[in-house]
Each structure stands twice: as structure tokens, then as C-alpha cells.
Design a protein around this motif. Sequence first.
Motif, PDB file in Angstrom:
ATOM      1  N   ASP A  81       2.839   4.969  18.972  1.00  0.00           N
ATOM      2  CA  ASP A  81       1.572   5.482  18.418  1.00  0.00           C
ATOM      3  C   ASP A  81       1.248   4.776  17.107  1.00  0.00           C
ATOM      4  N   GLN A  82       0.082   5.102  16.548  1.00  0.00           N
ATOM      5  CA  GLN A  82      -0.375   4.502  15.296  1.00  0.00           C
ATOM      6  C   GLN A  82      -0.443   5.531  14.166  1.00  0.00           C
ATOM      7  N   LEU A  83       0.250   6.640  14.320  1.00  0.00           N
ATOM      8  CA  LEU A  83       0.168   7.707  13.322  1.00  0.00           C
ATOM      9  C   LEU A  83       0.736   7.284  11.968  1.00  0.00           C
ATOM     10  N   TYR A  84       1.699   6.361  11.962  1.00  0.00           N
ATOM     11  CA  TYR A  84       2.275   5.898  10.700  1.00  0.00           C
ATOM     12  C   TYR A  84       1.219   5.242   9.817  1.00  0.00           C
ATOM     13  N   ASN A  85       0.117   4.822  10.422  1.00  0.00           N
ATOM     14  CA  ASN A  85      -0.916   4.046   9.760  1.00  0.00           C
ATOM     15  C   ASN A  85      -2.060   4.899   9.222  1.00  0.00           C
ATOM     16  N   TYR A  86      -1.963   6.226   9.331  1.00  0.00           N
ATOM     17  CA  TYR A  86      -3.108   7.084   9.015  1.00  0.00           C
ATOM     18  C   TYR A  86      -3.595   6.930   7.578  1.00  0.00           C
ATOM     19  N   TYR A  87      -2.688   6.709   6.636  1.00  0.00           N
ATOM     20  CA  TYR A  87      -3.105   6.648   5.226  1.00  0.00           C
ATOM     21  C   TYR A  87      -3.827   5.343   4.894  1.00  0.00           C
ATOM     22  N   ARG A  88      -3.716   4.333   5.757  1.00  0.00           N
ATOM     23  CA  ARG A  88      -4.480   3.098   5.572  1.00  0.00           C
ATOM     24  C   ARG A  88      -5.761   3.103   6.399  1.00  0.00           C
ATOM     25  N   SER A  89      -5.693   3.650   7.632  1.00  0.00           N
ATOM     26  CA  SER A  89      -6.873   3.661   8.510  1.00  0.00           C
ATOM     27  C   SER A  89      -7.804   4.825   8.220  1.00  0.00           C
ATOM     28  N   GLY A  90      -7.251   5.905   7.629  1.00  0.00           N
ATOM     29  CA  GLY A  90      -8.062   7.090   7.365  1.00  0.00           C
ATOM     30  C   GLY A  90      -8.270   7.954   8.592  1.00  0.00           C
ATOM     31  N   GLU A  91      -7.486   7.697   9.659  1.00  0.00           N
ATOM     32  CA  GLU A  91      -7.646   8.456  10.904  1.00  0.00           C
ATOM     33  C   GLU A  91      -6.295   8.894  11.457  1.00  0.00           C
ATOM     34  N   THR A 144       0.858  -1.180   0.000  1.00  0.00           N
ATOM     35  CA  THR A 144       0.000   0.000   0.000  1.00  0.00           C
ATOM     36  C   THR A 144       0.892   1.227   0.000  1.00  0.00           C
ATOM     37  N   LEU A 145       0.748   2.062  -1.028  1.00  0.00           N
ATOM     38  CA  LEU A 145       1.580   3.247  -1.175  1.00  0.00           C
ATOM     39  C   LEU A 145       0.786   4.491  -0.798  1.00  0.00           C
ATOM     40  N   ASN A 146       1.340   5.274   0.115  1.00  0.00           N
ATOM     41  CA  ASN A 146       0.753   6.563   0.442  1.00  0.00           C
ATOM     42  C   ASN A 146       0.894   7.494  -0.763  1.00  0.00           C
ATOM     43  N   LYS A 147       0.164   8.589  -0.752  1.00  0.00           N
ATOM     44  CA  LYS A 147       0.274   9.571  -1.821  1.00  0.00           C
ATOM     45  C   LYS A 147       1.728  10.021  -1.987  1.00  0.00           C
ATOM     46  N   ILE A 198       2.883  15.429  10.937  1.00  0.00           N
ATOM     47  CA  ILE A 198       1.987  14.475  10.276  1.00  0.00           C
ATOM     48  C   ILE A 198       0.998  15.193   9.361  1.00  0.00           C
ATOM     49  N   LEU A 199       0.427  16.306   9.819  1.00  0.00           N
ATOM     50  CA  LEU A 199      -0.536  17.046   9.003  1.00  0.00           C
ATOM     51  C   LEU A 199       0.135  17.656   7.776  1.00  0.00           C
ATOM     52  N   ASN A 200       1.356  18.108   7.917  1.00  0.00           N
ATOM     53  CA  ASN A 200       2.094  18.629   6.765  1.00  0.00           C
ATOM     54  C   ASN A 200       2.270  17.544   5.709  1.00  0.00           C
ATOM     55  N   GLU A 201       2.604  16.361   6.170  1.00  0.00           N
ATOM     56  CA  GLU A 201       2.799  15.242   5.257  1.00  0.00           C
ATOM     57  C   GLU A 201       1.500  14.839   4.574  1.00  0.00           C
ATOM     58  N   ALA A 202       0.432  14.748   5.354  1.00  0.00           N
ATOM     59  CA  ALA A 202      -0.846  14.260   4.824  1.00  0.00           C
ATOM     60  C   ALA A 202      -1.507  15.252   3.875  1.00  0.00           C
ATOM     61  N   LEU A 232      -8.895  12.493  14.568  1.00  0.00           N
ATOM     62  CA  LEU A 232      -9.402  13.265  13.436  1.00  0.00           C
ATOM     63  C   LEU A 232      -9.451  12.394  12.193  1.00  0.00           C
ATOM     64  N   LYS A 233     -10.357  12.727  11.298  1.00  0.00           N
ATOM     65  CA  LYS A 233     -10.491  11.980  10.044  1.00  0.00           C
ATOM     66  C   LYS A 233      -9.600  12.596   8.963  1.00  0.00           C
ATOM     67  N   GLU A 234      -8.911  11.744   8.238  1.00  0.00           N
ATOM     68  CA  GLU A 234      -8.054  12.237   7.163  1.00  0.00           C
ATOM     69  C   GLU A 234      -8.870  12.876   6.047  1.00  0.00           C
ATOM     70  N   ILE A 235     -10.083  12.383   5.851  1.00  0.00           N
ATOM     71  CA  ILE A 235     -10.930  12.903   4.778  1.00  0.00           C
ATOM     72  C   ILE A 235     -11.429  14.316   5.063  1.00  0.00           C
ATOM     73  N   THR A 236     -11.377  14.717   6.329  1.00  0.00           N
ATOM     74  CA  THR A 236     -11.821  16.067   6.724  1.00  0.00           C
ATOM     75  C   THR A 236     -10.825  17.102   6.210  1.00  0.00           C
ATOM     76  N   PRO A 237     -11.303  18.232   5.656  1.00  0.00           N
ATOM     77  CA  PRO A 237     -10.374  19.271   5.187  1.00  0.00           C
ATOM     78  C   PRO A 237      -9.445  19.747   6.297  1.00  0.00           C
ATOM     79  N   LEU A 238      -8.253  20.160   5.922  1.00  0.00           N
ATOM     80  CA  LEU A 238      -7.253  20.588   6.897  1.00  0.00           C
ATOM     81  C   LEU A 238      -7.768  21.730   7.777  1.00  0.00           C
TER      82      LEU A 238
END
Length: 325
Positions: A241-251, A136-139, A265-269, A290-296
Motif C-alpha cells: 500500500d501507499q499509506l506510509y506516504n500520506y504525510y507527503r501526498s496529503g491522502e 521530509t519529516l512528518n509531524k 494510521i489515523l491515530n498516528e496522523a 480520504l484527505k489528511e486535511i479533513t478533520p478526523l
Amino acid sequence: MTEEILIKFLLKETSEEESIAVQKWLDEATSNRVQYTQLEKIWTASKSLSSTSNIDEEQAWTKFKARASGTETSSSHEAIVRPIKQSFGWLKIAAVLVLVAGAWMTYNVFGPANYTDLTASNKVITEHLPDGSEVTLNKNSQISYATDFKEDRSVKLKKGDVFFNVAHDKSRPFVIQVNKVSVTVVGTSFNVKHLKGETEVIVETGIVKVSTGKEVVELRKGEKVLIKEASPKLIKEQNTDQLYNYYRSGEFVFSKTPLWKVAEILNEAYDAQIVIQDASIANETLNTTLKEITPLDKNLELITVTMQNLKIDRNDGQIVLSKIK
């Protein structure tokens, strides 16, 4: 899918029914696309070699038929060859390709130096490699894998954030190269990030061996290592923490997360430029999801609600976080 049909498809000589069948085959698996790409590269190379090649098309076809039927003769006996109809020109081309394959080896089509790129641009993608492993490749991430992957399970991580779920095969280790860092596994799942001169490996299951040539560490479930190019020391730590997993979990699960890491993390996402103006708040912690799908902008607003001493300003494309005075 036979090579004869693929060659016809490459030369645009397939019937409509054959073209549909080939396209369906190409869409079925990454390994099928790799096989077709190899054939396409051989054909391209054979055209570039044609100006210097002494191979005669009719002679190549004669030798090809003799080899295929097991009737190839010595120099003292001539094989009987019947004229070939023009409609079978693609078969003659196939024969030529077989004979130029030796020359083409210098181009490393089938060698370990040849890799196939896999890139995620503006969205997260999940793909299966030819051995059954899932990635699974992040953006904005890119890897390349050996085209002969069932024999040579080697991957290069060029940039970004990638989660690997590796198919078990004890006889053929799965190796990832990230500049001077090597990650070796048999069958396990883990995340590798390579950004801004740093490489981070976090293990979810199994055992992962990380080396820099001089040093080697073994990581197990819940462990990680961070390697900086400026100081490539291997220091094993517990992942907290589980922040490395945000692009798969969406959170984004922030649990006692320091503000500097929240910003990172927010800069990266979001490909943003969040900066912390006051050093006094950099280590203050955040507890929220927070949800990744939510606007910054909305997520930043939610952060200020949680951290009531925080204010946000914008300045020349930057998002500046500072303490309310």
C-alpha cells in the motif's frame, strides 16, 4: 561569507549593512547555519575555557599574524609586531579562537560525534542537507546529522517518520542509525519510520541495505522490512500500500486495508486514540481515499458510510469502533 564578518556578527559589532548580509546568508542554506553554529559553539567553549587557559590575547594575535603572513620566526628571532588598535579587538578574538581550537577538539565540535538536530513539531517540514539530499519529516519527528556532513554523511533518526531522497555519491555512502538498526545507501529514495519500538524501511527507488549487526538484507523498489526491538529479525516483504506516504501526498489511500491498520494510521496522523472494541471487525477491509486535511470526525463519518456495519462511540478520550448489532 568570511569568518571575520561572522565573528563580528557573533560579537554584535557588524554594521547594519553587514548584519543584513549575514542574515541573508544564514537564510540561504542549512549548511550556512551549521557553519555559523560551529563558530558560535567554539566561542562559547572558549569562554568556558578562559578560566583555565594560559593563552595571552596579545601573544595569540602575534602568532596568528605571523602564521597568516608566513613570517613566523624561530625562538632565536623575534617578529616585529605593531600595536593593534582597539577597534580591531574582534580580530584578536579570532586569533585566540584559532589557538583554542586544539583544546576545543575535546568537545568534538568538528568530530563525527557532533550532530545538528532537525525537528518537525506540529507540521510536516522538508529540508535539504549539506550534501544536497532532501529529507521530509512528518509531524513529531526528529533526526540529527553530522555537522561535517559533506565528509561524514551520517544521520540519526531519533523518532518519527522521515522520507529520504539521497544525493548520489558512490564514494561516500549515506548511513542512518536507528538504535541498533543501520540503513546504508548511495543514492536512492526511501521512507524510515521509528515509532513504539518498531522500525520500518520502505524503498521507492534504488537499493537500500538494512542491518542489525548480525543480519543484513538488501531492499529494492517496492520492498520493505519491519524490525521489532523485542525480536530484531530482518524479514523482507513486498510493500502492498501507499499509506506510509500520506504525510507527503496529503491522502489516505485505503485499498483493501484492514480496519486495525486504518485505526493505526489515523491515530498516528491525528494523535488520536481509536480503538476497535470488536475483534470480529478488526480484519474487515476499507476501500476509499480520504484527505489528511479533513478533520478526523469528518473522516470517521465517511468511513461509517463506507462500512455500514460500523458505529462510533466516545469514551474518556477514546474513539471506540464497534459492530452494529
